[in-house]
Design a protein around this motif. Structure first.
Motif, PDB file in Angstrom:
ATOM      1  N   THR A 329       0.833  -1.209   0.000  1.00 22.85           N
ATOM      2  CA  THR A 329       0.000   0.000   0.000  1.00 22.85           C
ATOM      3  C   THR A 329       0.869   1.261   0.000  1.00 22.85           C
ATOM      4  OG1 THR A 329      -1.670  -1.198   1.259  1.00 22.85           O
ATOM      5  CG2 THR A 329      -1.857   1.198   1.199  1.00 22.85           C
ATOM      6  N   LEU A 330       1.928   1.238   0.821  1.00 21.56           N
ATOM      7  CA  LEU A 330       2.810   2.405   0.900  1.00 21.56           C
ATOM      8  C   LEU A 330       3.526   2.646  -0.421  1.00 21.56           C
ATOM      9  CD1 LEU A 330       4.389   1.908   4.451  1.00 21.56           C
ATOM     10  CD2 LEU A 330       2.692   3.610   3.779  1.00 21.56           C
ATOM     11  N   TYR A 331       3.894   1.548  -1.102  1.00 23.61           N
ATOM     12  CA  TYR A 331       4.597   1.692  -2.384  1.00 23.61           C
ATOM     13  C   TYR A 331       3.736   2.448  -3.398  1.00 23.61           C
ATOM     14  CZ  TYR A 331       6.681   0.438  -6.855  1.00 23.61           C
ATOM     15  OH  TYR A 331       7.223   0.493  -8.111  1.00 23.61           O
ATOM     16  N   ARG A 332       2.450   2.040  -3.456  1.00 25.45           N
ATOM     17  CA  ARG A 332       1.546   2.728  -4.390  1.00 25.45           C
ATOM     18  C   ARG A 332       1.406   4.213  -4.021  1.00 25.45           C
ATOM     19  NH1 ARG A 332      -3.311  -1.812  -4.859  1.00 25.45           N
ATOM     20  NH2 ARG A 332      -2.105  -3.347  -6.056  1.00 25.45           N
ATOM     21  N   ASN A 333       1.260   4.455  -2.716  1.00 25.81           N
ATOM     22  CA  ASN A 333       1.132   5.859  -2.285  1.00 25.81           C
ATOM     23  C   ASN A 333       2.390   6.677  -2.599  1.00 25.81           C
ATOM     24  OD1 ASN A 333      -1.434   5.472  -1.265  1.00 25.81           O
ATOM     25  ND2 ASN A 333      -0.728   5.017   0.816  1.00 25.81           N
ATOM     26  N   ASN A 334       3.549   6.017  -2.448  1.00 26.39           N
ATOM     27  CA  ASN A 334       4.806   6.720  -2.718  1.00 26.39           C
ATOM     28  C   ASN A 334       4.945   7.081  -4.187  1.00 26.39           C
ATOM     29  OD1 ASN A 334       5.821   6.851  -0.125  1.00 26.39           O
ATOM     30  ND2 ASN A 334       6.835   4.850  -0.242  1.00 26.39           N
ATOM     31  N   GLN A 335       4.451   6.200  -5.058  1.00 20.27           N
ATOM     32  CA  GLN A 335       4.520   6.516  -6.481  1.00 20.27           C
ATOM     33  C   GLN A 335       3.732   7.789  -6.796  1.00 20.27           C
ATOM     34  OE1 GLN A 335       6.360   4.915  -8.902  1.00 20.27           O
ATOM     35  NE2 GLN A 335       7.237   3.953  -7.078  1.00 20.27           N
ATOM     36  N   ILE A 336       2.546   7.878  -6.152  1.00 20.87           N
ATOM     37  CA  ILE A 336       1.724   9.089  -6.348  1.00 20.87           C
ATOM     38  C   ILE A 336       2.443  10.315  -5.787  1.00 20.87           C
ATOM     39  CG2 ILE A 336      -0.461  10.186  -5.744  1.00 20.87           C
ATOM     40  CD1 ILE A 336      -1.671   7.331  -5.605  1.00 20.87           C
ATOM     41  N   LYS A 337       3.066  10.135  -4.593  1.00 22.65           N
ATOM     42  CA  LYS A 337       3.769  11.260  -3.959  1.00 22.65           C
ATOM     43  C   LYS A 337       4.954  11.720  -4.798  1.00 22.65           C
ATOM     44  CE  LYS A 337       2.591  10.289   0.873  1.00 22.65           C
ATOM     45  NZ  LYS A 337       3.109   9.851   2.186  1.00 22.65           N
ATOM     46  N   LEU A 338       5.679  10.753  -5.407  1.00 25.77           N
ATOM     47  CA  LEU A 338       6.831  11.120  -6.225  1.00 25.77           C
ATOM     48  C   LEU A 338       6.418  11.994  -7.406  1.00 25.77           C
ATOM     49  CD1 LEU A 338       8.850   7.757  -6.267  1.00 25.77           C
ATOM     50  CD2 LEU A 338       9.562   9.930  -5.239  1.00 25.77           C
ATOM     51  N   LYS A 339       5.307  11.584  -8.038  1.00 25.23           N
ATOM     52  CA  LYS A 339       4.818  12.381  -9.163  1.00 25.23           C
ATOM     53  C   LYS A 339       4.415  13.784  -8.699  1.00 25.23           C
ATOM     54  CE  LYS A 339       3.170   8.451 -11.891  1.00 25.23           C
ATOM     55  NZ  LYS A 339       1.980   7.773 -12.484  1.00 25.23           N
ATOM     56  N   THR A 340       3.744  13.832  -7.523  1.00 23.14           N
ATOM     57  CA  THR A 340       3.332  15.130  -6.972  1.00 23.14           C
ATOM     58  C   THR A 340       4.547  15.979  -6.618  1.00 23.14           C
ATOM     59  OG1 THR A 340       1.388  14.036  -6.033  1.00 23.14           O
ATOM     60  CG2 THR A 340       1.913  16.236  -5.223  1.00 23.14           C
ATOM     61  N   ASN A 341       5.574  15.351  -6.015  1.00 22.24           N
ATOM     62  CA  ASN A 341       6.786  16.087  -5.641  1.00 22.24           C
ATOM     63  C   ASN A 341       7.507  16.666  -6.851  1.00 22.24           C
ATOM     64  OD1 ASN A 341       6.515  15.778  -2.892  1.00 22.24           O
ATOM     65  ND2 ASN A 341       7.725  13.895  -2.803  1.00 22.24           N
ATOM     66  N   ASP A 342       7.561  15.862  -7.934  1.00 18.61           N
ATOM     67  CA  ASP A 342       8.188  16.360  -9.166  1.00 18.61           C
ATOM     68  C   ASP A 342       7.476  17.613  -9.664  1.00 18.61           C
ATOM     69  OD1 ASP A 342      10.064  14.382  -9.151  1.00 18.61           O
ATOM     70  OD2 ASP A 342       8.954  13.047 -10.508  1.00 18.61           O
ATOM     71  N   LEU A 343       6.143  17.552  -9.613  1.00 16.52           N
ATOM     72  CA  LEU A 343       5.353  18.696 -10.053  1.00 16.52           C
ATOM     73  C   LEU A 343       5.602  19.910  -9.159  1.00 16.52           C
ATOM     74  CD1 LEU A 343       3.196  19.824 -11.966  1.00 16.52           C
ATOM     75  CD2 LEU A 343       1.444  18.951 -10.388  1.00 16.52           C
ATOM     76  N   LEU A 344       5.651  19.654  -7.823  1.00 17.42           N
ATOM     77  CA  LEU A 344       5.894  20.747  -6.875  1.00 17.42           C
ATOM     78  C   LEU A 344       7.281  21.366  -7.067  1.00 17.42           C
ATOM     79  CD1 LEU A 344       4.346  19.337  -3.564  1.00 17.42           C
ATOM     80  CD2 LEU A 344       3.543  21.322  -4.867  1.00 17.42           C
ATOM     81  N   GLN A 345       8.286  20.517  -7.294  1.00 20.03           N
ATOM     82  CA  GLN A 345       9.638  21.029  -7.507  1.00 20.03           C
ATOM     83  C   GLN A 345       9.709  21.916  -8.746  1.00 20.03           C
ATOM     84  OE1 GLN A 345      12.354  17.759  -7.559  1.00 20.03           O
ATOM     85  NE2 GLN A 345      12.204  17.377  -5.358  1.00 20.03           N
ATOM     86  N   THR A 346       9.012  21.475  -9.799  1.00 16.91           N
ATOM     87  CA  THR A 346       8.974  22.278 -11.021  1.00 16.91           C
ATOM     88  C   THR A 346       8.357  23.643 -10.757  1.00 16.91           C
ATOM     89  OG1 THR A 346       8.757  20.261 -12.345  1.00 16.91           O
ATOM     90  CG2 THR A 346       8.172  22.345 -13.406  1.00 16.91           C
ATOM     91  N   LYS A 347       7.219  23.635 -10.029  1.00 20.45           N
ATOM     92  CA  LYS A 347       6.540  24.889  -9.701  1.00 20.45           C
ATOM     93  C   LYS A 347       7.397  25.771  -8.794  1.00 20.45           C
ATOM     94  CE  LYS A 347       2.764  24.238 -12.034  1.00 20.45           C
ATOM     95  NZ  LYS A 347       2.486  25.110 -13.207  1.00 20.45           N
ATOM     96  N   ASN A 348       8.098  25.116  -7.830  1.00 15.35           N
ATOM     97  CA  ASN A 348       8.964  25.871  -6.922  1.00 15.35           C
ATOM     98  C   ASN A 348      10.089  26.570  -7.674  1.00 15.35           C
ATOM     99  OD1 ASN A 348       7.613  25.425  -4.528  1.00 15.35           O
ATOM    100  ND2 ASN A 348       8.736  23.553  -4.041  1.00 15.35           N
ATOM    101  N   LYS A 349      10.671  25.854  -8.658  1.00 18.94           N
ATOM    102  CA  LYS A 349      11.718  26.477  -9.460  1.00 18.94           C
ATOM    103  C   LYS A 349      11.185  27.676 -10.234  1.00 18.94           C
ATOM    104  CE  LYS A 349      14.615  22.360 -10.037  1.00 18.94           C
ATOM    105  NZ  LYS A 349      15.115  21.337 -10.988  1.00 18.94           N
ATOM    106  N   GLU A 350       9.974  27.516 -10.786  1.00 16.60           N
ATOM    107  CA  GLU A 350       9.366  28.633 -11.511  1.00 16.60           C
ATOM    108  C   GLU A 350       9.134  29.825 -10.587  1.00 16.60           C
ATOM    109  OE1 GLU A 350       5.832  27.073 -13.225  1.00 16.60           O
ATOM    110  OE2 GLU A 350       6.867  25.821 -14.705  1.00 16.60           O
ATOM    111  N   LEU A 351       8.642  29.534  -9.350  1.00 15.01           N
ATOM    112  CA  LEU A 351       8.418  30.608  -8.382  1.00 15.01           C
ATOM    113  C   LEU A 351       9.734  31.269  -7.976  1.00 15.01           C
ATOM    114  CD1 LEU A 351       5.716  28.955  -6.075  1.00 15.01           C
ATOM    115  CD2 LEU A 351       5.388  30.919  -7.591  1.00 15.01           C
ATOM    116  N   GLN A 352      10.802  30.438  -7.826  1.00 15.79           N
ATOM    117  CA  GLN A 352      12.124  30.973  -7.453  1.00 15.79           C
ATOM    118  C   GLN A 352      12.631  31.938  -8.529  1.00 15.79           C
ATOM    119  OE1 GLN A 352      13.768  30.102  -4.628  1.00 15.79           O
ATOM    120  NE2 GLN A 352      15.525  31.417  -5.018  1.00 15.79           N
ATOM    121  N   ILE A 353      12.490  31.525  -9.791  1.00 19.28           N
ATOM    122  CA  ILE A 353      12.919  32.372 -10.905  1.00 19.28           C
ATOM    123  C   ILE A 353      12.119  33.673 -10.913  1.00 19.28           C
ATOM    124  CG2 ILE A 353      12.989  32.564 -13.414  1.00 19.28           C
ATOM    125  CD1 ILE A 353      13.525  29.493 -13.439  1.00 19.28           C
TER     126      ILE A 353
END
Length: 739
Positions: A329-353
């Motif tokens: 169950t945790l593995y499936r949840n982590n896959q979703i979190k990884l995708k969300t984190n990638d998206l957040l990191q992208t947005k954070n970089k855009e905000l930083q710029i």
């Protein structure tokens, strides 16, 4: 069957989590309340400056114990640093390094810029004592970046001056010491001034300026006696004895030597040194003993934990079984979190710029407006100056109207430039509130009196409701308060015709020497709509284009008020209705003192001076400004010479005698500030008035530290110009004759 086993495992996990949560809650409920140890530091500082070292050590030791009991890590770090500085004062560098090392260990595990700054400051002193002065300067600069506490900064300036003195950089040391002589430190004002005078005396003794060394030494001795600074009394007498002997004033030298002998017999004797050494050694040894006990306790705790390891292994095995069941169950949840984190990191970089771009744009805007504002002052000086001269030359009636219109436009443009420059200084953190003694009632009344003519022309009554419970003597920044009231009251008068403007000052609370005062400026003028209230404090906002055309102005007044109040950590509030009036109100925290002080006036009191026969030096690189300034002096029967740059100014001051020097600051070659420093080396008496267009990076404190007696900003009002010349020539002569 698998479902039942999984359900049971989940219940075991939930029970474990509940136990951990309960334990955490109980621990947080048992947390020890922290105790304020700042009073111990204040008392120890007082004992240290009065050379009561044993009492200072005991006070700081108590502070360290209280911080440790309350688990106040920052307080413990501060206590260790203060103990390290105190051991330095009694030349126990080994003990200083012991406490410095203890603080190093604690600083590794906590983010504490103030502690880091103090740590580097102590390291700089140790480097200076071992003659590694350039490393000491580097470390002092590092400390400046980490700590903006005023008392810390003043002590850092003093240490920096002593390092400069060791490096024979006498100009840099003198600049630091002159600024400390006029310091406004809350805790050590007199002590820092005494140290500044004493160090200046040592500097002048080194360069064989014996008369100046004697003067500074006497100033230091008087302050030390008045405040009970025993070590400084001893050092001042030692220095003065040497200075007077070299001057051939043997009687005075003998008096200081006798004072020194008497002081050593009565105070600085063997018994005192023994008591201080015994107290210092006891506190250090007790601390080391306690530290050993703490380490032994940790060892015991680790031994007990080893006995519990077997039980921990069994529980760990059970826990791993539960974790295995939940892994899928945790593995499936982590896959979703990884995708969300990638998206957040992208947005954070855009905000930083985007944020970096906004910061760069703000800096570019600030620098551009500052440069434009500064550069506009030079041609504007020509406009206002020539207009003033033409009005004084009896123009024809049809010319007067045009000249007055030109003068009004020049004054309006000058006020506009000043407003922009003022806002830029606040936005760029170039301004900070002062902390000086003043009378609030007098400040408000002076503002009201200066605006009374505007109120009369609008047929508006000005009313002041002042709470009599407000103390007379307060500590804050009266100049910035005066600017706040000038803008708010002036704004209310402008939009109120045939009505009333009421100014309210009310005491909200008073706790010891801290008070909070409520201020309100209320009118029954045209009012502000709900929609416009949201943007009224932004730059260039006046409600509407029609209002701007009817009432005039730039719309920067309320922006300046908002920015100035932010320096006091206060916020402007507004209540208004269209056609009924507006109310602006805010609160400011101040300190008050019981001692009576002279009232400080912020308005120029006009005087009539007889300038005839005065001879001045004009230092100015702009040819048009030279002509205007020379013409304005000749209008009052004054003669003048002109220096085109700083080098010519120094030569002219050496070869001629002037009643005053008008010094431009921004010039090619050496600046007016550098020229003033050079002139002051051979001429201490001639008044030097800085006549300059102040920019964003200029500091009035540096002008005064360089040796300027006064500052007049260009373009200036003629009456202010003449008044400053009269005050600095005639009033100072009168004071000297009385003394």
């Amino acid at each position: 069957m698998k479902f039942l086993f999984l359900n049971k495992a989940l219940r075991i996990l939930l029970v474990t989590i509940l136990i951990l949560a309960t334990t955490t809650t109980l621990f947080s409920q048992d947390a020890i309340a922290q105790i304020d140890i700042q009073p111990y530091f204040d008392q120890a500082r007082k004992f240290k400056n009065q050379d009561k070292i044993d009492l200072a050590l005991e006070t700081l030791n108590t502070a360290a114990n209280e911080a440790e009991k309350g688990e106040d890590i920052k307080g413990l770090i501060d206590s260790l640093h203060e103990l390290a500085l105190l051991y330095l004062k009694i030349d126990k560098e080994g003990d200083t390094e012991f406490y410095w090392d203890r603080a190093s260990v604690l600083l590794k595990d906590i983010a504490y810029p103030y502690g880091d700054g103090m740590h580097k400051y102590i390291e700089a002193i140790l480097l200076h004592r071992s003659n590694r002065n350039f490393q000491a300067l580097f470390m002092l600069n590092e400390a400046k970046q980490l700590n903006n506490d005023r008392n810390f900064y003043n002590n850092l300036l003093l240490t920096e001056a002593k390092v400069y003195l060791s490096l024979e950089k006498y100009d840099s040391a003198t600049k630091n010491l002159n600024s400390l002589i006029v310091n406004t430190d809350l805790y050590e004002k007199e002590y820092l001034t005494t140290q500044a005078y004493l160090t200046l005396a040592e500097l002048n003794l080194k360069i064989d300026n014996l008369s100046e060394a004697a003067k500074n030494g006497e100033n230091a001795l008087k302050l030390a006696i008045d405040n009970g600074f025993l070590e400084d009394i001893k050092n001042s007498n030692t220095l003065l004895s040497s200075v007077y002997e070299r001057l051939g004033l043997y009687q005075k030298s003998l008096v200081n030597t006798q004072n020194l002998v008497q002081l050593k017999d009565s105070i600085f004797n063997i018994d005192k040194n023994k008591i201080e050494a015994k107290t210092a050694d006891k506190i250090r040894d007790d601390y080391k003993t306690e530290e050993i006990a703490r380490q032994e306790k940790k060892i015991e705790e680790l031994t007990e934990s080893q006995n519990r390891s077997e039980l921990t292994a069994i529980l760990t095995s059970a826990f791993l079984i539960i974790i295995s069941l939940l892994a899928v169950t945790l593995y499936r949840n982590n896959q979703i979190k990884l995708k969300t984190n990638d998206l957040l990191q992208t947005k954070n970089k855009e905000l930083q710029i985007a944020r970096d771009g906004a910061v760069q744009a703000m800096e570019a805007k600030t620098n551009f407006l500052s440069t434009v504002s500064h550069e506009l002052r030079t041609p504007l000086y020509a406009v206002t100056g020539l207009t003033h001269l033409l009005l004084e030359e009896n123009p024809e009636e049809h010319q007067k109207e045009h000249l007055k219109a030109l003068k009004f436009s020049g004054d309006y443009l000058l006020n506009f430039i000043n407003d922009i420059l003022h806002i830029n200084k606040i936005d760029a953190n170039k301004l900070e509130p002062l902390n000086m003694e003043f009378n609030l009632s007098k400040v408000i009344n002076e503002v009201i009196n200066s605006l009374s003519q505007s109120a009369k022309s609008n047929k508006t009554d000005l009313v002041l409701e002042y709470d009599s419970d407000i103390p007379n003597n307060l500590l804050s920044d009266p100049l910035k308060l005066s600017q706040i009231f000038m803008n708010l009251i002036g704004n209310s008068i402008k939009f109120t015709k045939g009505g009333e403007v009421k100014v309210i000052a009310k005491l909200l609370n008073k706790i010891e020497d801290d008070i909070t005062i409520y201020f309100e400026v209320k009118d029954n003028g045209i009012g502000i709509s709900k929609e416009k209230q949201k943007s009224i404090f932004e730059g260039f906002e006046q409600g509407s284009i029609q209002i701007n055309r009817e009432y005039g102005g730039t719309g920067l007044g309320l922006t300046i008020v908002k920015s100035l109040l932010s320096l006091f950590e206060s916020k402007i509030e507004l209540e208004s209705s269209l056609g009924e009036g507006s109310s602006f109100f805010f609160e400011i925290k101040m300190k008050y003192i019981d001692s009576a002080s002279e009232d400080i006036s912020f308005e120029i009191t006009p005087k009539d001076y007889d300038f005839k026969g005065l001879h001045l030096l004009i230092v100015e690189d702009n040819k048009i400004n030279q002509v205007i300034t020379k013409k304005m002096l000749s209008k009052r029967d004054m003669t003048s010479d002109i220096a085109n740059n700083g080098h010519e100014a120094i030569t002219a001051a050496q070869e001629n005698v002037y009643d005053a020097i008008l010094m431009d600051i921004h010039m090619p070659g050496i600046s007016g500030e550098e020229a003033t420093i050079e002139i002051r080396k051979f001429n201490q008496d001639t008044p030097i008035i800085a006549l300059t267009a102040i920019s964003l990076d200029d500091s009035l404190e540096s002008f005064y530290a360089a040796g300027c007696d006064d500052v007049v900003t260009k373009p200036f009002k003629p009456d202010v110009f003449y008044q400053k010349i009269g005050e600095n020539i005639f009033d100072k002569r009168a004071k000297k004759s009385l003394s």
